[in-house]
Design a protein around this motif. Structure first.
Motif, short mmCIF file in Angstrom:
data_model
loop_
_atom_site.label_atom_id
_atom_site.label_comp_id
_atom_site.label_asym_id
_atom_site.label_seq_id
_atom_site.Cartn_x
_atom_site.Cartn_y
_atom_site.Cartn_z
N ASN A 268 0.98 -1.24 0.17
CA ASN A 268 -0.13 -0.01 -0.22
C ASN A 268 0.98 1.26 -0.06
O ASN A 268 2.01 1.41 0.58
CB ASN A 268 -0.95 0.18 1.12
N SER A 269 0.39 2.44 -0.66
CA SER A 269 1.12 3.76 -0.79
C SER A 269 0.46 4.70 0.14
O SER A 269 0.97 5.75 0.14
CB SER A 269 1.40 4.08 -2.16
N LYS A 270 -0.63 4.30 0.95
CA LYS A 270 -1.48 5.18 1.67
C LYS A 270 -0.77 5.23 3.18
O LYS A 270 -0.72 6.48 3.48
CB LYS A 270 -3.07 4.69 1.86
N PRO B 6 4.86 5.04 1.23
CA PRO B 6 4.27 6.32 0.33
C PRO B 6 5.20 6.25 -1.01
O PRO B 6 6.37 5.80 -1.03
CB PRO B 6 4.81 7.48 1.05
N MET C 266 -5.45 -0.46 0.05
CA MET C 266 -5.57 0.08 -1.14
C MET C 266 -7.23 0.16 -1.93
O MET C 266 -7.49 0.91 -2.48
CB MET C 266 -4.50 -0.37 -2.14
#
Length: 301
Positions: free
Chosen positions: A181-183, A187, A221
């Motif tokens: 996940n990039s949340k 990042p 995500m």
């Protein structure tokens, strides 16, 4: 009437584990749970799911201790172990279910063409190490986006991976790119959706390239976990677990139903591993061992 161990609070599970009441004993010699009072021998796992645990989440244990722990819980695989620890795994008859050590880091991966010069020789060498050791899976990463659009990143990844896939195919090694996940945790990570990863698999068209579908990351995500697994399972070679939110135990304190997810995986044509990758919250070794025992019970369907 016996309470279902899948739904026991962790403190109660620990008590029952120590008493042998839920059919699991852990080696007292390693200081986890005493097996002295464990009554009947632990019931074998069902054999429908191949269980593993990620090395880093039990990093307070030596690799020797972790091998003893998982063997006492009835399974024999550890994820994310590099060559320096493979002799210890072999001593215990434990599989390195997801090998690592070829990557540069989590942010500089195959999506960035500028990293190929360093990555390609490392992976070519590591593929031989993995194959020579008798293992199969080797992790890789997309790295960060750094402003790239999807198409540029896909083209870069295809170009780089195609330079190592022939060796992987020749040696019987499967490269597995992990979805993050990039949340919350990573990042700007590039492979932050199943759609991007699946498109990469399609373009490479090789049975020796799969996705490591991390359930925790993909819940953050995009959700829709069971439907995604059922629809696209042919692209997923390995699964990771953890509770959402927080990345902790997969018990009823979090939002995912891992019992249902494990059943969906069981019903697929899938022969890979489901690896626990939650961060245990207990302060004691016994409590952390109990958390892993509980997670294995939940997923042993």
């Amino acid at each position: 009437m016996t309470q279902n161990p899948h739904h026991l609070p962790r403190r109660e599970l620990l008590k029952q584990l120590a008493a042998g009441a839920v059919g699991v004993s852990v080696l007292g010699a390693t200081g986890f749970l005493s097996s002295a009072s464990a009554s009947p021998k632990s019931a074998p796992l069902k054999g429908n799911i191949r269980h593993s645990v990620s090395r880093w989440t039990y990093g307070d244990l030596s690799i020797d201790e972790l091998c003893q722990l998982i063997k006492s819980l009835g399974f024999n695989a550890i994820d994310l172990v590099g060559p320096e620890d493979w002799p210890t795994l072999k001593k215990h008859g434990v599989d390195s279910s997801m090998c690592n050590g070829a990557e540069l880091n989590l942010t500089d991966g195959f999506g960035g063409a500028e990293f190929h010069e360093a990555l390609i020789p490392r992976y070519l060498k590591h593929i031989d190490l993995v194959a020579d050791a008798g293992y199969t899976n080797l992790i890789c990463f997309s790295g960060n986006r750094r402003g790239m659009d999807d198409e540029t990143a896909l083209s870069n990844a295809v170009k780089g991976l195609k330079q190592i896939l022939p060796k992987a195919q020749q040696r019987g090694v499967v490269l597995q790119m992990e979805l993050f996940n990039s949340k919350v945790d990573h990042p700007d990570y590039l492979a932050d959706s199943s759609a991007w990863g699946i498109e990469l698999c399609k373009r490479l068209g090789s049975p020796n390239f799969k996705l490591l579908y991390d359930i925790y990351h993909m819940q953050i995500m995009e959700g829709d976990i069971i439907s995604t697994i059922k629809q696209h399972h042919q692209y997923f070679g390995h699964y990771h677990t953890a509770g959402v939110p927080g990345r902790h135990e997969i018990d009823d304190s979090q939002e995912l139903n891992y019992l249902a997810i494990a059943k969906a995986i069981r019903d697929l044509p899938f022969s890979g591993y489901l690896a626990q990758e939650f961060i245990p919250t207990a302060d004691s070794k016994a409590g952390r061992a109990a958390a892993l025992a509980q997670a294995i019970q939940i997923c042993d369907v």
